[in-house]
Design a protein around this motif. Structure first.
Motif, short mmCIF file in Angstrom:
data_model
loop_
_atom_site.label_atom_id
_atom_site.label_comp_id
_atom_site.label_asym_id
_atom_site.label_seq_id
_atom_site.Cartn_x
_atom_site.Cartn_y
_atom_site.Cartn_z
N LYS A 179 -0.81 -5.22 5.58
CA LYS A 179 -2.00 -5.31 4.66
C LYS A 179 -2.49 -6.60 4.29
O LYS A 179 -3.66 -6.67 3.94
N SER A 233 -7.70 -3.50 -0.18
CA SER A 233 -6.64 -3.05 -0.75
C SER A 233 -6.50 -2.44 -2.06
O SER A 233 -5.69 -2.97 -2.94
N ASN A 260 -7.27 0.56 -2.74
CA ASN A 260 -6.83 2.01 -2.55
C ASN A 260 -5.95 1.84 -1.54
O ASN A 260 -5.95 1.18 -0.27
N PRO A 261 -4.56 2.72 -1.13
CA PRO A 261 -3.74 2.69 0.03
C PRO A 261 -4.29 3.14 1.24
O PRO A 261 -5.25 4.10 1.17
N GLY A 275 -5.02 6.48 2.69
CA GLY A 275 -3.72 6.58 1.92
C GLY A 275 -3.62 8.17 1.44
O GLY A 275 -2.34 8.52 1.27
N TRP A 294 -3.78 6.33 -5.43
CA TRP A 294 -3.67 5.01 -5.97
C TRP A 294 -2.11 4.55 -5.99
O TRP A 294 -1.29 5.73 -5.55
N THR A 295 -1.80 3.40 -5.25
CA THR A 295 -0.36 2.96 -5.32
C THR A 295 0.51 3.14 -6.42
O THR A 295 1.72 3.59 -6.34
N SER A 296 -0.17 2.99 -7.64
CA SER A 296 0.86 3.54 -8.77
C SER A 296 -0.13 4.08 -9.90
O SER A 296 -1.44 3.54 -9.86
N ASP A 331 -1.98 1.01 -11.46
CA ASP A 331 -3.33 0.42 -10.61
C ASP A 331 -4.43 1.42 -10.88
O ASP A 331 -5.58 0.92 -11.25
#
Length: 274
Positions: A7, A31, A33-34, A53, A171-173, A176
């Motif tokens: 990454k 970075s 979005n995954p 992602g 989204w990673t979380s 986020d």
């Protein structure tokens, strides 16, 4: 040899991407979005492949005439992508080129596979073109709610995991998303039945993801929730960005009813991962 970048190495690909096509590629490289990135050379990449992602496709970028990359990509897909895809129940390789010169290369490189294709449309909306008057009036049993932190603490929502799952595809979380994205949903009898939110974000451009549960389709809920999303974007000087398949007539209709204008098209290609 095609390798995967870490990454913290994604920045090496920033200058290789056409900024005037899919914003998804930039969102992954920056970075926001995954996603995963595979390139021809770890130190000095010239050509690469982005795996979004949310498992919604692959984007080829950089030098489309890179013979080394083009020669290796089929073997790489078979030996690396296919096993990884099986882990997430992904059956199809859906790829696009980051510029139109990739189209002929993709057709040539994968000519031994049963290659299908489709046309993707991209729309954006200017404040002056927004059809505010097209907001539909719907049954009072449906409530439009902004997606914010308090919504996830509401124990009355029966299917909050559905909403979380959709957000986490992009989204990673959840945090986020709440920090960067915009979103609205429609609640019916304590159930989330329609959603419209930022799937990808680059700068002030918000790529829309929209979905209505099947039992509630045909009631103009998508059009209503999209209106609220668009209003929020325009209020914050953000640009709504709508990317959908040309054959997806309901999605095209919602976009055009709101005043979105088509800015470009691109071709996608697909084959079965075996």
């Amino acid at each position: 040899m095609i390798v995967e970048l870490k990454k913290e190495e994604f920045w090496k690909c920033r200058e290789l991407v056409n900024e005037h096509v899919q914003i998804e590629a930039i969102a992954v490289i920056e970075s926001i979005n995954p996603g995963r990135i595979f390139v021809d050379d770890q130190k000095h990449p010239l050509t690469g492949l982005i795996w979004l992602g949310n498992n919604d496709g692959f984007i080829f970028f950089g030098d489309e005439q890179n013979e080394k990359f083009n020669r290796e990509i089929n073997g790489f897909i078979d030996s690396v992508i296919v096993p990884e895809a099986r882990k997430v129940q992904l059956e199809w390789f859906e790829g696009v080129g980051n510029h139109e010169r990739w189209n002929e290369v993709i057709k040539h490189v994968f000519d031994h596979r049963q290659l299908g294709s489709w046309v993707q449309r991209v729309y954006t909306l200017k404040r002056s073109d927004y059809y505010l008057h097209s907001e539909p009036v719907i049954n009072v049993d449906y409530d439009v709610i902004k997606i914010e932190k308090s919504l996830f603490k509401d124990d009355l929502i029966k299917n909050i995991d559905f909403l979380k799952g959709k957000l986490l595809e992009f989204w990673t979380s959840i945090e986020d998303f709440l920090d960067t994205g915009i979103g609205y949903c429609i609640i019916h009898q304590n159930e989330v039945v329609s959603i419209c939110f930022s799937g990808f974000v680059v700068g002030n451009v918000h790529c829309i993801n929209i979905e209505t549960l099947k039992p509630h389709q045909g009631k103009k809920l998508a059009q209503l929730v999209a209106h609220h999303f668009v209003n929020e974007c325009l209020k914050n000087n953000a640009v709504p960005y709508w990317d959908c398949m040309e054959m997806n007539k309901p999605s095209v209709a919602v976009a055009e009813n709101l005043g979105f204008e088509k800015v470009f098209e691109y071709v996608g290609y697909e084959f079965l991962l075996e």
